[in-house]
Design a protein around this motif. Sequence first.
Motif, short mmCIF file in Angstrom:
data_model
loop_
_atom_site.label_atom_id
_atom_site.label_comp_id
_atom_site.label_asym_id
_atom_site.label_seq_id
_atom_site.Cartn_x
_atom_site.Cartn_y
_atom_site.Cartn_z
N SER A 17 0.83 -1.22 0.00
CA SER A 17 0.00 0.00 0.00
C SER A 17 0.86 1.25 0.00
O SER A 17 0.56 2.22 -0.72
CB SER A 17 -0.93 0.01 1.22
OG SER A 17 -1.85 -1.04 1.13
N LEU A 18 1.92 1.26 0.81
CA LEU A 18 2.83 2.41 0.83
C LEU A 18 3.52 2.59 -0.53
O LEU A 18 3.63 3.71 -1.04
CB LEU A 18 3.86 2.26 1.93
CG LEU A 18 3.36 2.44 3.36
CD1 LEU A 18 4.44 2.07 4.37
CD2 LEU A 18 2.88 3.88 3.58
N LEU A 19 3.98 1.49 -1.10
CA LEU A 19 4.62 1.56 -2.42
C LEU A 19 3.64 2.05 -3.48
O LEU A 19 4.00 2.85 -4.34
CB LEU A 19 5.19 0.20 -2.81
CG LEU A 19 6.44 -0.25 -2.04
CD1 LEU A 19 6.78 -1.70 -2.39
CD2 LEU A 19 7.61 0.66 -2.34
N ALA A 20 2.40 1.57 -3.41
CA ALA A 20 1.39 1.99 -4.39
C ALA A 20 1.07 3.48 -4.25
O ALA A 20 0.85 4.16 -5.25
CB ALA A 20 0.12 1.16 -4.23
N ALA A 21 1.07 3.98 -3.02
CA ALA A 21 0.79 5.40 -2.80
C ALA A 21 1.94 6.27 -3.27
O ALA A 21 1.72 7.34 -3.86
CB ALA A 21 0.50 5.65 -1.32
N LYS A 22 3.17 5.84 -3.03
CA LYS A 22 4.35 6.65 -3.38
C LYS A 22 4.81 6.44 -4.83
O LYS A 22 5.39 7.34 -5.42
CB LYS A 22 5.51 6.33 -2.42
CG LYS A 22 5.22 6.69 -0.99
CD LYS A 22 5.05 8.18 -0.84
CE LYS A 22 4.79 8.56 0.61
NZ LYS A 22 4.48 9.96 0.76
N ALA A 23 4.61 5.25 -5.35
CA ALA A 23 5.04 4.93 -6.71
C ALA A 23 3.96 4.09 -7.40
O ALA A 23 4.10 2.87 -7.54
CB ALA A 23 6.37 4.19 -6.69
N PRO A 24 2.87 4.72 -7.82
CA PRO A 24 1.74 3.96 -8.38
C PRO A 24 2.09 3.10 -9.59
O PRO A 24 1.42 2.12 -9.87
CB PRO A 24 0.72 5.04 -8.77
CG PRO A 24 1.25 6.33 -8.31
CD PRO A 24 2.63 6.14 -7.77
N ARG A 25 3.18 3.42 -10.27
CA ARG A 25 3.58 2.60 -11.44
C ARG A 25 3.95 1.19 -11.03
O ARG A 25 3.93 0.30 -11.87
CB ARG A 25 4.78 3.26 -12.14
CG ARG A 25 4.40 4.54 -12.85
CD ARG A 25 5.55 5.14 -13.58
NE ARG A 25 6.12 4.16 -14.48
CZ ARG A 25 7.28 4.31 -15.10
NH1 ARG A 25 7.97 5.42 -14.90
NH2 ARG A 25 7.74 3.39 -15.90
N LEU A 26 4.29 0.97 -9.76
CA LEU A 26 4.65 -0.36 -9.31
C LEU A 26 3.46 -1.32 -9.32
O LEU A 26 3.65 -2.54 -9.35
CB LEU A 26 5.25 -0.31 -7.89
CG LEU A 26 6.64 0.29 -7.79
CD1 LEU A 26 7.06 0.39 -6.34
CD2 LEU A 26 7.64 -0.54 -8.59
N VAL A 27 2.25 -0.80 -9.23
CA VAL A 27 1.08 -1.67 -9.21
C VAL A 27 0.15 -1.46 -10.39
O VAL A 27 -0.88 -2.11 -10.47
CB VAL A 27 0.29 -1.53 -7.88
CG1 VAL A 27 1.10 -1.98 -6.71
CG2 VAL A 27 -0.20 -0.10 -7.70
N LYS A 28 0.52 -0.56 -11.27
CA LYS A 28 -0.36 -0.34 -12.43
C LYS A 28 -0.31 -1.54 -13.36
O LYS A 28 0.73 -2.19 -13.50
CB LYS A 28 0.01 0.93 -13.18
CG LYS A 28 1.21 0.79 -14.07
CD LYS A 28 1.35 2.01 -14.95
CE LYS A 28 2.59 1.97 -15.79
NZ LYS A 28 2.70 0.94 -16.77
N THR A 29 -1.42 -1.82 -13.97
CA THR A 29 -1.44 -2.89 -14.96
C THR A 29 -0.69 -2.38 -16.17
O THR A 29 -0.97 -1.31 -16.68
CB THR A 29 -2.89 -3.23 -15.34
OG1 THR A 29 -3.59 -3.55 -14.15
CG2 THR A 29 -2.94 -4.38 -16.31
N GLY A 30 0.29 -3.17 -16.60
CA GLY A 30 1.08 -2.66 -17.72
C GLY A 30 1.51 -3.74 -18.54
O GLY A 30 2.31 -4.13 -19.14
#
Length: 182
Positions: A169-182
Motif C-alpha cells: 500500500s505504501l509503495l502503491a501510494a508513493k510509486a503507483p507505477r509499481l502496481v499499475k497494470t502494464g
Amino acid sequence: MERKRLINLTEIAVMAGVGAVLSVFVTLRLWPQGGSVSLAMVPIVLVAYRRGWVAGVICGLLVGLFNLMTHPLIAHPVQVVLDYPLAYAALGLAGLFPVRGEAPGWTGTGRIAWGVTVAGLIRFLSHFVSGVVWFGAYAPEEFSPVLYSALYNLSYIIPDILVSILIVSLLAAKAPRLVKTG
C-alpha cells in the motif's frame, strides 16, 4: 508483442530474485520446523498486480522453488509441493483483485488488502493441509493436529499478510507505477 513478453519475463525473473533474497535475509524465524515472517510476499504481489495473476503465480512458483533449494524441510513429496511451489504460487492470485479496476467504491488500498489477504489465506490452506497430514505428529498432546496446524501456520501467515499489505500500500501510494497494470 515479442518485446512486451520479454519485459514481462524479465520483470518476473527480477522480482522472483528479489523475493528469494528477501526470504533469506529479511526474516524473523519463529519456528524451528519452518515458518517465518519475511518480505518475500511483497515482490510476488507487486508482479501479480502489475502483470496479472498468471505472472504473479509464476513469480511465486520461482520463489517457492528457491526456498525449497535453500532451506528445505522435506517429509513427503506431496508435502514439498504443498509447502513450497504451491504455497508461494498461490500468492500470485492477488492479481485477481486489480488495484485499478471498475468496481465502484473500492480504493487502491482496499483492493490491495483484499487481494493480499485472499492470496495469503490460500497460501495458509496449502501449509495447513501439509501441517495436518505430515506434521501433525509434532502437535502437543493437548492439541489436535488440525488445531496445531492452524495455530502454527497462522502465527506467521497473519503477520506476513499484514506487513505485505502495509508495504504494498505504501509503495502503491508513493510509486503507483509499481502496481499499475502494464
